[in-house]
Motif scaffolding. Sequence first.
Motif, PDB file in Angstrom:
ATOM      1  N   ARG A   1       0.681  -1.308   0.260  1.00 30.64           N
ATOM      2  CA  ARG A   1      -0.075  -0.087  -0.345  1.00 30.64           C
ATOM      3  C   ARG A   1       0.555   1.210  -0.097  1.00 30.64           C
ATOM      4  O   ARG A   1       1.634   1.350   0.457  1.00 30.64           O
ATOM      5  N   ARG A   2       0.314   1.950  -0.609  1.00 35.42           N
ATOM      6  CA  ARG A   2       1.337   3.594  -0.623  1.00 35.42           C
ATOM      7  C   ARG A   2       0.363   4.971  -0.435  1.00 35.42           C
ATOM      8  O   ARG A   2      -1.029   4.905  -0.108  1.00 35.42           O
ATOM      9  N   LYS A   3       0.762   5.475   0.290  1.00 41.30           N
ATOM     10  CA  LYS A   3       0.789   6.480   1.476  1.00 41.30           C
ATOM     11  C   LYS A   3       0.451   7.771   0.431  1.00 41.30           C
ATOM     12  O   LYS A   3       0.885   8.125  -0.399  1.00 41.30           O
TER      13      LYS A   3
ATOM     14  N   SER B   1       1.788  10.915  -1.009  1.00 41.45           N
ATOM     15  CA  SER B   1       2.541  11.867  -1.067  1.00 41.45           C
ATOM     16  C   SER B   1       2.355  12.815  -1.913  1.00 41.45           C
ATOM     17  O   SER B   1       2.516  13.114  -3.138  1.00 41.45           O
TER      18      SER B   1
ATOM     19  N   GLN C   1      -0.169  12.519  -5.332  1.00 46.67           N
ATOM     20  CA  GLN C   1      -0.093  11.434  -5.489  1.00 46.67           C
ATOM     21  C   GLN C   1      -0.635  10.890  -4.430  1.00 46.67           C
ATOM     22  O   GLN C   1      -0.587  11.265  -2.923  1.00 46.67           O
TER      23      GLN C   1
ATOM     24  N   ALA D   1       4.441   0.610  -8.361  1.00 44.49           N
ATOM     25  CA  ALA D   1       5.445   0.646  -8.639  1.00 44.49           C
ATOM     26  C   ALA D   1       5.680   2.393  -9.516  1.00 44.49           C
ATOM     27  O   ALA D   1       6.404   2.606  -9.425  1.00 44.49           O
TER      28      ALA D   1
END
Length: 330
Positions: free
Chosen positions: A89-91, A93, A96, A148
């Motif tokens: 998972r990506r926070k 940023s 984004q 990614a």
Amino acid sequence: MGKSSRRPSTTSTASAVADADVPVVGQREPCPCGSGKKYKACHGRARAVAAPTPTGRTFEGLPGEPDWVALREVVPAATATLTLAPALRRKKSGDQPALNEITVATVLPLAWPAMRRADGRVLVGLQTGGGSGDPSRDVGSAAAAAVAAEPGTPITLTDLPSDGPRLQAVVAPDATMTVTLHEGFDFWVEGADDLDAEVRESLERANSAVIPTARLTGVEAAYWCQIGDRTHLRWVLPQGEDELLDGLARLHATGESSLGDGTRYVGAFRAHGLLVPVWDLPQEWTADDVEGPAAAFAERLAEALAKDEPLTYDERRARAGVVSRQLTLR
């Protein structure tokens, strides 16, 4: 004198087009070489020869395993959104957005394995090729690469590592698999302002190849479809093969393997470690018409599977007949 082979020649004018000159498209799209065949049965077959045949249950351990098999093998246009494993998972940023889920689709534009849309969403294709011989690894690697990637980036086959993660490590173990069927592939470009000409052409090809399909609501992973003037039910069942064959044999021996008047059990194919029984239905039947008969069959099958005594002589003969009508999808 032996009969000559009726297998279609692979050196016909259309099929003789060099593989390198034929773009990769979805497995069920018309082959761009002009042969009139689906890509899967034409130039897609040649590209798949080098990959080893996967063994075992490819999608075992994933939520809704039978639906993963269905979306990979029998459903033309569908999506399902699933939660990512915590490690991927990506926070949020800067510009984004946060990324906590992916959407798996049967086919993506130009048969891309995956794409990170300009809005940050990740779409992953299931009906794609790959070199590892393990579809779970190929799809999982594509999903991880897309997560990614920068927004607006497609993932191609050359981007995929052979040792990437399997889907079982990409999807959260408590995720829910809810399938949404589509009449075409317009979801590819949902919200997009500009449409690349190559993507538009792939969209038109894919939409022209879609067959009417509906998922039953009363049982899991059963799909009604209409191909030309034939109507079928294809049902991915979760039981182990030997157990399921015994259950089907018990029903077949007593004449209970059909779905009612005008229907016929025609056999089962093997896909990714699971069996997919197929029934012919009356041409006029809709998905709603088969809901009741399918639910009744599920009850009969459960009763047959619960029996633990050895198969009778008639049941063993029925089992041999059921087995003889199997085929394997890669």
